[in-house]
Design an enzyme around this catalytic site. Structure first.
Site, PDB file in Angstrom:
ATOM      1  N   GLU A   7      -3.344  -9.935   3.468  1.00 28.97           N
ATOM      2  CA  GLU A   7      -4.217  -9.506   4.832  1.00 28.97           C
ATOM      3  C   GLU A   7      -5.400 -10.670   4.967  1.00 28.97           C
ATOM      4  O   GLU A   7      -5.738 -10.967   5.948  1.00 28.97           O
ATOM      5  CB  GLU A   7      -4.753  -8.139   4.475  1.00 28.97           C
ATOM      6  N   GLU A  27       0.965  -1.143  -0.029  1.00 25.88           N
ATOM      7  CA  GLU A  27      -0.012  -0.203  -0.054  1.00 25.88           C
ATOM      8  C   GLU A  27       0.872   1.269   0.007  1.00 25.88           C
ATOM      9  O   GLU A  27       0.493   2.281  -0.627  1.00 25.88           O
ATOM     10  CB  GLU A  27      -1.006  -0.053   1.355  1.00 25.88           C
TER      11      GLU A  27
HETATM   12  C1  3H9 Z   1      -1.479  -5.228   6.968  1.00 22.55           C
HETATM   13  O1  3H9 Z   1      -0.591  -4.902   6.390  1.00 22.55           O
HETATM   14  C2  3H9 Z   1      -2.575  -4.364   6.936  1.00 22.55           C
HETATM   15  C3  3H9 Z   1      -2.570  -3.260   6.328  1.00 22.55           C
HETATM   16  O2  3H9 Z   1      -3.261  -3.407   5.075  1.00 22.55           O
HETATM   17  C4  3H9 Z   1      -3.449  -2.229   6.856  1.00 22.55           C
HETATM   18  C5  3H9 Z   1      -3.116  -1.776   8.100  1.00 22.55           C
HETATM   19  C6  3H9 Z   1      -3.860  -0.472   8.584  1.00 22.55           C
HETATM   20  N1  3H9 Z   1       4.263  -7.438  11.789  1.00 22.55           N
HETATM   21  O3  3H9 Z   1       8.049 -15.453   9.210  1.00 22.55           O
HETATM   22  P1  3H9 Z   1       9.208 -15.123   9.867  1.00 22.55           P
HETATM   23  C7  3H9 Z   1       7.819 -11.125  12.341  1.00 22.55           C
HETATM   24  S1  3H9 Z   1      -1.459  -6.814   7.671  1.00 22.55           S
HETATM   25  C8  3H9 Z   1       4.971  -7.940  12.869  1.00 22.55           C
HETATM   26  O4  3H9 Z   1       9.784 -16.090  10.554  1.00 22.55           O
HETATM   27  P2  3H9 Z   1      10.208 -15.312   7.086  1.00 22.55           P
HETATM   28  C9  3H9 Z   1       7.598 -12.552  12.738  1.00 22.55           C
HETATM   29  O5  3H9 Z   1       6.649 -12.569  14.084  1.00 22.55           O
HETATM   30  C10 3H9 Z   1       0.035  -7.403   7.615  1.00 22.55           C
HETATM   31  N2  3H9 Z   1       5.762  -8.967  12.910  1.00 22.55           N
HETATM   32  O6  3H9 Z   1      10.207 -14.649   8.580  1.00 22.55           O
HETATM   33  C11 3H9 Z   1       8.799 -13.085  13.273  1.00 22.55           C
HETATM   34  O7  3H9 Z   1       8.859 -12.416  14.460  1.00 22.55           O
HETATM   35  P3  3H9 Z   1      10.225 -13.468  15.631  1.00 22.55           P
HETATM   36  C12 3H9 Z   1       0.402  -7.917   6.121  1.00 22.55           C
HETATM   37  C13 3H9 Z   1       6.096  -9.455  11.665  1.00 22.55           C
HETATM   38  O8  3H9 Z   1      11.619 -14.875   6.461  1.00 22.55           O
HETATM   39  C14 3H9 Z   1       9.825 -12.213  12.328  1.00 22.55           C
HETATM   40  O9  3H9 Z   1       9.080 -11.207  11.678  1.00 22.55           O
HETATM   41  N3  3H9 Z   1       1.443  -8.611   5.811  1.00 22.55           N
HETATM   42  C15 3H9 Z   1       5.451  -9.440  10.648  1.00 22.55           C
HETATM   43  O10 3H9 Z   1      10.023 -16.598   7.096  1.00 22.55           O
HETATM   44  C16 3H9 Z   1      10.350 -13.126  11.092  1.00 22.55           C
HETATM   45  O11 3H9 Z   1       9.112 -13.765  10.327  1.00 22.55           O
HETATM   46  C17 3H9 Z   1       1.493 -10.040   6.406  1.00 22.55           C
HETATM   47  O12 3H9 Z   1       0.394 -10.629   6.616  1.00 22.55           O
HETATM   48  C18 3H9 Z   1       4.405  -8.236  10.497  1.00 22.55           C
HETATM   49  N4  3H9 Z   1       3.640  -7.931   9.815  1.00 22.55           N
HETATM   50  O13 3H9 Z   1       8.845 -14.509   6.182  1.00 22.55           O
HETATM   51  C19 3H9 Z   1       2.960 -10.482   6.183  1.00 22.55           C
HETATM   52  N5  3H9 Z   1       5.767 -10.185   9.541  1.00 22.55           N
HETATM   53  O14 3H9 Z   1      11.391 -13.404  14.906  1.00 22.55           O
HETATM   54  C20 3H9 Z   1       3.336 -11.628   7.443  1.00 22.55           C
HETATM   55  C21 3H9 Z   1       6.820 -10.708  10.340  1.00 22.55           C
HETATM   56  O15 3H9 Z   1       9.898 -12.568  16.923  1.00 22.55           O
HETATM   57  N6  3H9 Z   1       4.637 -11.948   7.371  1.00 22.55           N
HETATM   58  N7  3H9 Z   1       6.979 -10.657  11.420  1.00 22.55           N
HETATM   59  O16 3H9 Z   1       9.251 -14.723  15.604  1.00 22.55           O
HETATM   60  C22 3H9 Z   1       4.825 -12.907   6.536  1.00 22.55           C
HETATM   61  O17 3H9 Z   1       4.182 -13.515   5.565  1.00 22.55           O
HETATM   62  C23 3H9 Z   1       6.381 -13.212   6.663  1.00 22.55           C
HETATM   63  O18 3H9 Z   1       6.923 -13.272   8.130  1.00 22.55           O
HETATM   64  C24 3H9 Z   1       7.660 -12.931   5.816  1.00 22.55           C
HETATM   65  C25 3H9 Z   1       8.828 -13.302   6.388  1.00 22.55           C
HETATM   66  C26 3H9 Z   1       7.335 -13.423   4.367  1.00 22.55           C
HETATM   67  C27 3H9 Z   1       7.346 -11.295   5.544  1.00 22.55           C
END
Ligand code: 3H9
Length: 692
Positions: free
Chosen positions: A125, A105
């Protein structure tokens, strides 16, 4: 001081570089720093344009999910995006890796997007029960067309750089030197008038018919997933409403979804899965051992499936049997499973050949001598297991991890049969082993930390979700399942029928009920175990004794006419159950569906509480992950412990106490931990416990 955003300006082009490990999520600090960078670039007469770049494994992973539900902190994501959108100078996103959710976004609010070859653009999301909440439902349709944007949002899967370019999300693909290309592109944009922000663009939505067709194709999902219904409505607004009004409606839809228990459950799952990956009480600096070769003992269904897991991950594996014929049967079983995948089109034939080439059949335990990890999947009998471990102790190379795939038995006892108990642990795969994601890694009393770390790491290499558990009968998953199975039998005796029991769980969200599941697995399996352990289950035993073994005999709890996969209720079963109730002296009664559901699930939660208190699972979320990946617990219900928390532990305990009293079954009385939490007030929850 190093903040989350580094700012530098050169020859009129400013570059804001985001560096906020681990994933550059849009935390309050990062939003603030990025907003400062935009304001600074806008206000500096020497700067003509701004590039937003990032370092690390992602560009921006989205909103910071851990901030959801907390009071908003300014600048909000919406405020930051409005700032970028209204910037009087070009702002260019230089995207080297994943731009997800709020990250995309931000990028879509920029004047242009320059993509590196490893860029990935997505709106995930939906997987958290949400929709893009900062203009994504309005900007994506304007850039890529409404139909394609809806498809992107509903799938949640990202597009790679090439696909994103083709879809219209990217403006330039930079094969190398992304930053320079982005700076040059930004400089180019300063030559004419400022590009029209995406928010002010008319058109680009594509034909309305195409969007409506896409929406219609999602109707079934929209009926059960509120976020899908909401995203359809929001994208439709792009046709019907001015941008600002549509964004306001999107914002409200996002806030409503944020409160929905389904989204709360999915967010819990996101964090629980990542937490489960961290082994509790592991000494700092523990490193996994190297695993380059594996051996699997036993080429039955489980052994063959486990061997395939290794081969699928590119790890050479020996499949060892006691005689040539059994070994050949195992190899043939593996080949035919791969062949079926090739036939279905889910595996290329050269990939099958490459995997088969990694699998070598062998006869006799001596063949395990080269393996770094040995998983035994021999018959479930302690005497035999101990014999196998004693032999392995003589054969295996020093430092090899010796794992048992037992579903129930005591790993400590097996470890004691060796001179190296530190190398022994459990690796409990779920059937079919090459498909099911869960891997219970069983930590025995003497298991060495690095052996444990090795099993978890190899589990991840095999594409599994490893969860570390302690030694007890049935570990976490099967121990809780046994509570449910006992209630199925009791409910049948008290008045329920298989179809009402299964419906309670399928209505709850399970893909299959316990009776259909038993029919699929074969009722004789449980029957044989009960016979061996002196237990009885009057209804299930009577079915087996009447030749109703499940799908393989065309009838079990249900009837499977002409080899049908889905069973139909059988009046003969109803009559048989009524007869058994009478024999057992139980007066049958009508049991409401909600009572059936609670009788099935609450005893599992109760057992989960015992498991937590005994330290068999380190965290309630670990139990949830076991049930999500091993037993198809619906993700939007968050797992049994989260579900109980959401329901309120006071009510959970009260229901269990009432069941215990009504049935006289003391095992249903609230477990001590549950009773304590229930008595501690409304806010007490399993998730509030400190890790043990
Ligand atoms: C959104 O954006 C809403 C908006 O439209 C509107 C808002 C108003 N936040 O998965 P990993 C942490 S909704 C906080 O093991 P990888 C995760 O907990 C969001 N923390 O790594 C972990 O922490 P820890 C839309 C996050 O390399 C560490 O980072 N986005 C977030 O296998 C490593 O993560 C998503 O849904 C986050 N957004 O994969 C993306 N993301 O080390 C969600 C990660 O303490 N994330 N962490 O356990 C993912 O799909 C994967 O984490 C990603 C990396 C592909 C990014």
């Amino acid at each position: 001081m190093a903040g989350p955003v580094r700012y530098e300006a050169n020859e009129g082009i400013a570059v804001a570089t985001i560096a906020s490990p681990p994933v550059n999520a849009l935390s309050a600090a990062m939003r603030g720093a990025l907003a400062d960078a935009v304001r600074r670039a806008a206000g500096d007469p020497a700067v003509r344009a701004l590039v937003i770049a990032a370092e690390g494994r992602t560009w921006i992973a989205g909103a910071d999910i851990s901030e959801f539900g907390k009071p908003p902190v300014s600048p909000t994501l919406a405020e930051l995006i409005a700032l970028i959108d209204g910037c009087p100078k070009p702002v260019v996103a230089a995207i080297h890796a994943a731009a997800l959710g709020g990250g995309l976004e931000v990028a879509m609010a920029c004047s242009a997007r320059v993509l590196g070859p490893a860029a990935k653009l997505g709106l995930p999301e939906v997987k958290l029960g949400l929709l893009p909440g900062s203009g994504g439902t309005q900007r994506a349709p304007r850039l890529m067309g409404a139909a394609a944007a809806l498809r992107l949002m509903a799938s949640g899967d990202p597009l790679d750089a090439k696909a994103a370019m083709a879809a219209g999300l990217g403006d330039v693909l930079a094969e190398d030197d992304l930053r320079m290309v982005a700076m040059a592109h930004a400089a180019g944009l300063t030559n004419g008038s400022l590009p029209v922000p995406v928010s002010r663009r008319d058109g680009g939505l594509g034909p309305r018919d195409a969007f409506e067709a896409e929406a219609a194709a999602l109707a079934k999902r929209a009926a059960t997933e509120p976020q899908v219904a909401a995203m359809i409505a929001c994208v439709r607004d792009a046709f019907d409403l001015p941008f600002d009004q549509a964004v306001a409606r999107e914002r409200q839809a996002f806030l409503d979804l944020l409160q929905d228990p389904r989204s709360k459950a999915l967010r819990h799952v996101f964090f629980a899965e990542r937490e489960a990956a961290k082994i509790a009480n592991l000494p700092a600096g523990t490193k996994p051992r190297k695993v380059e070769r594996a051996a699997v003992l036993g080429a039955g269904t489980m052994g063959a499936g486990i061997a395939m897991c290794f081969a699928n991950a590119g790890i050479p594996v020996r499949v060892i049997e006691t005689d040539e014929a059994a070994m050949q049967r195992g190899i043939a079983r593996i080949r035919s499973t791969y062949d079926a995948s090739v036939k279905r089109g889910s595996l290329a034939s050269d990939a099958r050949d490459a995997r088969m080439a990694l699998i070598e059949g062998a006869v006799g335990l001596d063949a395990a001598n080269e393996a770094d990890m040995i998983v035994e999947a021999v018959f479930e009998e302690m005497g035999l297991k101990k014999e196998v471990f004693a032999k392995l102790d003589r054969v295996a190379k020093p430092g090899a991890v010796l794992a048992s795939n037992t579903s129930y038995l005591d790993i400590d006892e097996m470890a004691a049969a060796t001179s190296r108990p530190g190398d022994v642990l459990g690796m409990h795969f779920f059937s079919p082993a090459n498909v099911m994601k869960l891997l219970e890694v069983v930590r025995a009393k003497a298991t060495a930390p690095d052996a444990l770390a090795t099993a978890a790491e190899v589990g991840r290499r095999l594409g599994k979700v490893p969860v570390v558990v302690g030694v007890c009968f049935g570990f976490v998953g099967n121990r809780m399942l046994a509570r449910r199975t006992a209630q199925v039998e009791r409910l049948l005796l008290e008045g329920a029928l298989p179809e009402s029991i299964d419906r309670a769980l399928t209505d709850f969200g399970f893909r299959m009920g316990p009776c259909a599941m038993s029919d699929l697995a074969g009722l004789d399996i449980g029957w044989r175990i009960r016979r061996a352990t002196g237990k009885r289950a009057p209804v299930a035993d009577a079915l087996v004794e009447a030749g109703r073994l499940g799908q393989k005999t065309g009838k079990g709890f249900f009837l499977y006419p002409d080899g049908a996969r889905a069973g139909v209720p059988d009046p003969e079963v109803a009559a048989l159950i009524e007869r058994i109730s009478a024999q057992e002296g139980v007066t049958r009664r009508a049991i409401a569906q909600d009572e059936i559901l609670d009788r099935l699930l609450l005893p599992m939660v109760n057992e989960g509480a015992r498991i937590l208190e005994e330290g068999i699972a380190a965290r309630p979320g670990d139990i949830d992950v076991v049930w999500l990946h091993g037993y198809n617990w619906p993700a939007w219900r968050g797992g049994p412990m989260h579900w109980a928390d959401a329901r309120g532990l006071k009510e959970v305990a009260a229901r269990l106490a009432a069941f215990a009293q009504a049935t006289g079954d003391e095992s249903l009385a609230p477990a001590p931990l549950l009773a304590r939490l229930a008595g501690a007030g409304d806010g007490a929850s399993f998730s509030g416990l400190k890790p043990g």
